[in-house]
Design a protein around this motif. Structure first.
Motif, PDB file in Angstrom:
ATOM      1  N   LEU A  36       0.732  -0.987   0.259  1.00 19.84           N
ATOM      2  CA  LEU A  36      -0.097  -0.436   0.114  1.00 19.84           C
ATOM      3  C   LEU A  36       0.290   1.024  -0.406  1.00 19.84           C
ATOM      4  N   PHE A  37      -0.083   2.116  -1.255  1.00 26.42           N
ATOM      5  CA  PHE A  37       1.376   3.649  -0.617  1.00 26.42           C
ATOM      6  C   PHE A  37      -0.188   4.592   0.177  1.00 26.42           C
ATOM      7  N   THR A  38       0.405   5.880   0.499  1.00 19.67           N
ATOM      8  CA  THR A  38      -0.363   6.749   1.067  1.00 19.67           C
ATOM      9  C   THR A  38      -0.055   7.582   0.376  1.00 19.67           C
ATOM     10  N   GLU A  92      -6.229  11.214   3.672  1.00 19.04           N
ATOM     11  CA  GLU A  92      -5.441  11.049   2.758  1.00 19.04           C
ATOM     12  C   GLU A  92      -5.767   9.758   2.616  1.00 19.04           C
ATOM     13  N   THR A  94      -4.986   5.965   1.076  1.00 19.62           N
ATOM     14  CA  THR A  94      -3.855   4.678   1.391  1.00 19.62           C
ATOM     15  C   THR A  94      -4.216   4.127   0.549  1.00 19.62           C
ATOM     16  N   THR A  96      -3.451   1.328  -3.263  1.00 15.23           N
ATOM     17  CA  THR A  96      -2.386   0.736  -4.367  1.00 15.23           C
ATOM     18  C   THR A  96      -1.307   1.488  -5.270  1.00 15.23           C
ATOM     19  N   PRO A 109      -8.089   1.807  -3.993  1.00 16.49           N
ATOM     20  CA  PRO A 109      -7.902   2.319  -2.140  1.00 16.49           C
ATOM     21  C   PRO A 109      -8.527   1.720  -1.348  1.00 16.49           C
ATOM     22  N   THR A 110      -8.262   2.038  -0.350  1.00 11.76           N
ATOM     23  CA  THR A 110      -8.140   0.971   1.821  1.00 11.76           C
ATOM     24  C   THR A 110      -8.879   1.524   2.146  1.00 11.76           C
ATOM     25  N   GLN A 111      -8.472   2.927   1.601  1.00 19.00           N
ATOM     26  CA  GLN A 111      -8.983   3.579   2.756  1.00 19.00           C
ATOM     27  C   GLN A 111      -8.782   5.801   2.504  1.00 19.00           C
ATOM     28  N   SER A 122     -13.732   3.331   4.143  1.00 19.34           N
ATOM     29  CA  SER A 122     -12.566   2.133   3.892  1.00 19.34           C
ATOM     30  C   SER A 122     -13.124   0.679   3.478  1.00 19.34           C
TER      31      SER A 122
END
Length: 128
Positions: A36-38, A92, A94, A96, A109-111, A122
């Motif tokens: 994951l990338f934020t 913000e 988070t 891929t 996105p996961t969040q 999320s």
């Protein structure tokens, strides 16, 4: 040909055509779903359209990132409306990151979190 057989054949052709379009739509990009990338920054642009809702987030690193979110039906089910996020919101994200060619494209996105009021969307990471 009997009407029932004709109906089944037509339904099958529609299903095959739809699956081909979906496969073509998702086949061009590869993402590392396990890493994951934020990005922290401000929403620059929001596009509510098919096939996905897309955000552009201008990160604190002075780079703009495209965030490919869910489709409109999934957004509605999640209770996310066109008025939920606005240009200028600090968020913000988070997600891929695309592996090849377009490193500033994030997807799955996961969040997504808006610190000013604590709003958060999320989902668990997909496919890892």
């Amino acid at each position: 040909m009997q009407p029932r057989t004709l109906l089944h054949t037509a339904a099958l052709l529609v299903a095959v055509a739809a699956s081909g379009a979906a496969a073509a739509h998702h086949s061009y990009a590869r993402f590392d779903r396990c890493r994951l990338f934020t990005v922290v920054g401000e929403v620059e642009h929001i596009r509510w359209g098919n096939p996905h809702v897309e955000l552009t987030v201008h990160g604190i690193d002075d780079v703009s990132y495209s965030v490919i979110w869910l489709n409109l039906q999934q957004m509605a089910r999640a209770g996310v409306l066109p008025t939920t996020l606005a240009v200028g919101d600090r968020v913000e994200v988070t997600a891929t990151r695309q592996l090849e060619e377009r490193p500033r494209v994030l997807a799955l996105p996961t969040q997504i979190w808006r610190p000013k009021d604590g709003w958060r969307w999320s989902q668990p990471p997909q496919g890892c």
